[in-house]
Motif scaffolding. Structure first.
Motif, short mmCIF file in Angstrom:
data_model
loop_
_atom_site.label_atom_id
_atom_site.label_comp_id
_atom_site.label_asym_id
_atom_site.label_seq_id
_atom_site.Cartn_x
_atom_site.Cartn_y
_atom_site.Cartn_z
N ASP B 278 0.86 -1.19 0.00
CA ASP B 278 0.00 0.00 0.00
C ASP B 278 0.90 1.24 0.00
N ASP B 279 0.61 2.22 -0.88
CA ASP B 279 1.50 3.37 -0.96
C ASP B 279 1.17 4.46 0.05
N ARG B 280 0.02 4.35 0.70
CA ARG B 280 -0.30 5.34 1.73
C ARG B 280 -0.75 4.64 3.00
N ARG B 281 -0.35 5.17 4.15
CA ARG B 281 -0.84 4.65 5.42
C ARG B 281 -2.18 5.29 5.74
N TRP B 282 -3.02 4.56 6.44
CA TRP B 282 -4.27 5.11 6.98
C TRP B 282 -4.00 5.51 8.43
N VAL B 283 -4.36 6.74 8.76
CA VAL B 283 -4.23 7.20 10.15
C VAL B 283 -5.65 7.44 10.67
N TYR B 284 -6.03 6.68 11.68
CA TYR B 284 -7.37 6.79 12.26
C TYR B 284 -7.30 7.57 13.57
N LEU B 285 -8.07 8.64 13.64
CA LEU B 285 -8.09 9.48 14.84
C LEU B 285 -9.32 9.15 15.69
N MET B 297 -16.65 17.45 5.11
CA MET B 297 -17.51 16.96 4.03
C MET B 297 -16.95 17.38 2.68
N ASP B 298 -16.77 16.39 1.79
CA ASP B 298 -16.15 16.66 0.48
C ASP B 298 -14.79 17.36 0.62
N GLU B 299 -14.19 17.20 1.78
CA GLU B 299 -12.87 17.81 2.06
C GLU B 299 -12.89 19.33 1.85
N ALA B 300 -14.05 19.94 2.17
CA ALA B 300 -14.23 21.38 1.95
C ALA B 300 -13.28 22.20 2.81
N ILE B 301 -13.29 21.93 4.10
CA ILE B 301 -12.41 22.67 5.01
C ILE B 301 -11.21 21.80 5.35
N LYS B 302 -10.03 22.33 5.10
CA LYS B 302 -8.80 21.55 5.32
C LYS B 302 -8.06 22.11 6.53
N TYR B 303 -8.27 21.46 7.67
CA TYR B 303 -7.65 21.91 8.91
C TYR B 303 -6.15 21.58 8.92
N GLY B 321 -11.88 8.95 10.65
CA GLY B 321 -12.42 8.98 11.99
C GLY B 321 -12.62 7.59 12.57
N PRO B 322 -13.11 7.52 13.83
CA PRO B 322 -13.14 6.26 14.57
C PRO B 322 -14.43 5.46 14.43
N THR B 323 -15.42 5.97 13.69
CA THR B 323 -16.70 5.27 13.68
C THR B 323 -16.73 4.17 12.63
N CYS B 324 -17.71 3.28 12.78
CA CYS B 324 -17.92 2.18 11.83
C CYS B 324 -18.68 2.67 10.61
N ASP B 325 -18.45 3.88 10.16
CA ASP B 325 -19.14 4.39 8.99
C ASP B 325 -18.11 4.62 7.90
N SER B 326 -18.34 4.00 6.76
CA SER B 326 -17.37 4.10 5.68
C SER B 326 -17.25 5.52 5.16
N ALA B 327 -18.27 6.36 5.40
CA ALA B 327 -18.20 7.76 4.96
C ALA B 327 -17.36 8.61 5.91
N ASP B 328 -16.99 8.06 7.04
CA ASP B 328 -16.25 8.82 8.05
C ASP B 328 -14.75 8.83 7.71
N VAL B 329 -14.44 9.37 6.55
CA VAL B 329 -13.06 9.58 6.11
C VAL B 329 -12.88 11.09 6.01
N LEU B 330 -11.82 11.63 6.62
CA LEU B 330 -11.65 13.08 6.64
C LEU B 330 -10.95 13.57 5.37
N TYR B 331 -9.77 13.03 5.08
CA TYR B 331 -8.99 13.51 3.95
C TYR B 331 -8.38 12.34 3.20
N GLU B 332 -8.80 12.19 1.96
CA GLU B 332 -8.24 11.13 1.12
C GLU B 332 -7.66 11.75 -0.16
N LYS B 333 -8.38 12.75 -0.70
CA LYS B 333 -7.92 13.39 -1.95
C LYS B 333 -6.91 14.50 -1.66
N ALA B 334 -7.15 15.23 -0.59
CA ALA B 334 -6.19 16.29 -0.23
C ALA B 334 -4.87 15.62 0.13
#
Lengths: 376, 376
Positions: B278-285, B297-303, B321-334
């Motif tokens: 895998d070329d990128r690590r996943w970091v779960y907060l 949402m849609d990586e609109a705000i980039k903290y 993020g830490p939830t069991c929701d597949s949509a709970d990804v903060l930044y993948e494209k950025a």
């Protein structure tokens, strides 16, 4: 909407927005899923709706529980579930939460990486573990990212390592994607699981269980296959890929267990146009994306909306929530139509909202309280 | 991160996730905005962060308040604001809420449709009203839909009608879009406002006020203009379009008032890969989209995210993020990068999180509690 829910709204006229869940429908869903997959154990996905009334009912019917956090484990224990009926199914767990769960008697843990496996071995010694593998998620309405699971080749390595650690390599899990309307998606994943079972057995590691995950849909606007159809397809795949050595299986329905049991009532706050010749009216409800309808994100889940004026002629509308957030628009691209006679102050019913609504609700956005719910 | 916040984290090591807001930064933001636009009244957009500590501070500094609901009005009154300093700025209000607000002494209401105007006239007789017009929202990071406002030609008709009703047609408002980095966007809207002012005056309706809305940004990853630059551009536009008859103006900063005053600390729950190559690590907060970071949402705000290991070599990551929701990804494209040495159990600081975090937080998703916050 069931007669029981309709009567509740008639007799009580509760303040809006609110959700009413008919527990009889939950019981019926449990019985249907149980009948369709009689050899599978049902682990209800608590995150879909953790209301104590739902958990107690499912405890009494014999369900087991898939949990995402220590808090959800505690909800299940409080509802009367014994810890042997609880799976800690989140692949992302703090070491301290694994320890707490194990201390409470939970013995079944998910993982999808060496890092998580090591945490489990260190904090829940002797526990059974299952490895989640990645699937494509094609055919699912709710997006399935690569967030959970690992490639099958990595799952093989991890389970071999697990065998040398202080845990029991117990099985595999996958998830075909939430609101999965293609019954064939389970077949692809089961073929992969069966190959891994054989391969690992040759290495001396005998797995016992396949966790078929969730994905069982609720009927929203489109028709969905019946529980029976899912059951037949899955059983056929199990026979085909595992022959006469079918492993223990568990399923984790959430949406499929409670989605169609709930109805939200909402008040129409405003109906307006943006210009004199605007071709669509805007209908603003007193519930929106931040009040419980988060799954309207990208218009992924399309809830049926019914009104008391549904016989009247209808016209295209944009439907939005009550907050001062421009992103709080529910449906703009989907072709929703509502009666031209719909008026400010009318109530509308948003169907199939028993799952993923109450707990998604924002705690206080724009000063609005979280979604109120009644379980009858 | 201010020294005060850093010290708080060092001395208290609060459980994660949590937000710490430095009230001195809020005070500084207020002073800067006030200095940049000395002739404008500041109406703080309460929805950005309604903490009593923030409201009390702003009351003491002389701020007024833009509110979205009766509950937010009550927060302001409890913090000591008099009702003449409160605007009910939501264009979507229940009749009963308008009545309640008016009963509490609030006298300034937003609208963008004849239907809402009629509700205000019936439930808040004699109140001052302002009409919101649509703008394009170009240049804003957070999407601006057509949800609020009406076309200028309709605003003209509505204000003429208002003059014949039991309300005072007081002004116009617009919003250039949240996190607006193009100072020129106010100019387009002000040109439209000035034309409407002149046109309506010819019809005998003299407006008094232009509400310049919010949109003032927080510095996230990209540089943003200073308050001073916004002030100069807006003053220049006012002079150009209104000449020597500049109306009362008000601004409604939310993000620009509190965004950069807050820092969230979060724990790294898991770092893993999906396959050996895998070329990128996943970091779960331990915080995600449903725990307060909804604006990803849609990586609109980039903290900006900082760690104690920021000197070490960094590598690309996906952050979830830490939830069991597949949509709970903060930044993948950025293109986020974090130190290769980052480890499970480390704390990370998520900067500029004072606005639109606490109240967006889900009430109980996956059993996780809403975001805890400290105001120091």
């Amino acid at each position: 909407m069931t007669e029981k829910i309709a009567r509740f709204f008639r007799d009580n006229a509760p303040a809006t927005p609110c959700l009413v869940v008919d527990l009889d429908v939950v019981a019926e869903n449990y019985a249907k899923l149980n009948g369709a997959l009689p050899d599978s154990k049902i682990y209800y996905a608590v995150k879909a709706n953790p209301a104590p009334e739902i958990l107690s009912l499912l405890v009494s019917m014999g369900s087991s529980f898939d949990t995402a956090s220590v808090q959800e484990i505690q909800y299940c224990l409080e509802a009367g579930a014994t810890p042997d009926r609880i799976s800690f199914g989140n692949t992302i767990k703090k070491a301290s939460d694994i320890r707490t769960a194990h201390g409470l008697g939970v013995d079944l843990f998910a993982f999808d990486s060496i890092e998580e496996l090591e945490k489990i071995a260190a904090n829940a010694p002797g526990a059974r573990v299952f490895c989640r593998i990645l699937t494509s998620g094609e055919g699912a309405d709710w997006p399935l990212s690569r967030k959970f699971g690992c490639e099958p080749a990595m799952a093989r390595e991890l389970l071999l390592k697990a065998a040398a650690m202080d845990v029991v390599p117990y099985g595999l899990s996958f998830h075909v994607g939430s609101q999965q309307r293609d019954v064939g998606q389970w077949d692809l994943a089961l073929a992969t699981c069966a190959a891994l079972f054989r391969d690992l057995e040759e290495q001396g590691v005998v797995l016992r269980m396949v966790n078929l995950g969730g994905g069982f849909p609720t009927r929203y606007l489109k028709d969905v296959p019946t529980s029976q159809q899912y059951g037949e397809a899955i059983n056929e795949s199990l026979r085909q890929h595992f022959g006469n050595r079918i492993p223990e299986t568990i399923i984790e329905p959430g949406r499929g267990m409670v989605g169609n049991a709930g109805v939200i009532q909402s008040e129409v706050v405003l109906i307006s146009r943006k210009s004199a010749n605007d071709d669509r009216r805007w209908v603003y409800l007193d519930i929106g994306k931040f009040g419980g309808l988060a799954e309207t994100m990208d218009e992924a889940i399309k809830y049926p909306i019914v009104t008391d004026r549904d016989g009247d002629s209808a016209e295209p509308v944009i439907i939005a929530g009550p907050t001062c957030d421009s992103a709080d628009v529910l449906y703009e691209k989907a072709d929703y139509r509502l009666p031209s006679s719909l008026a400010i102050g009318d109530r509308v019913s948003i169907l199939a909202t028993g799952a993923y609504t109450t707990t998604y609700s924002a705690v206080n956005f724009n000063g609005f309280a979280p979604l109120k719910a009644y379980y009858i």
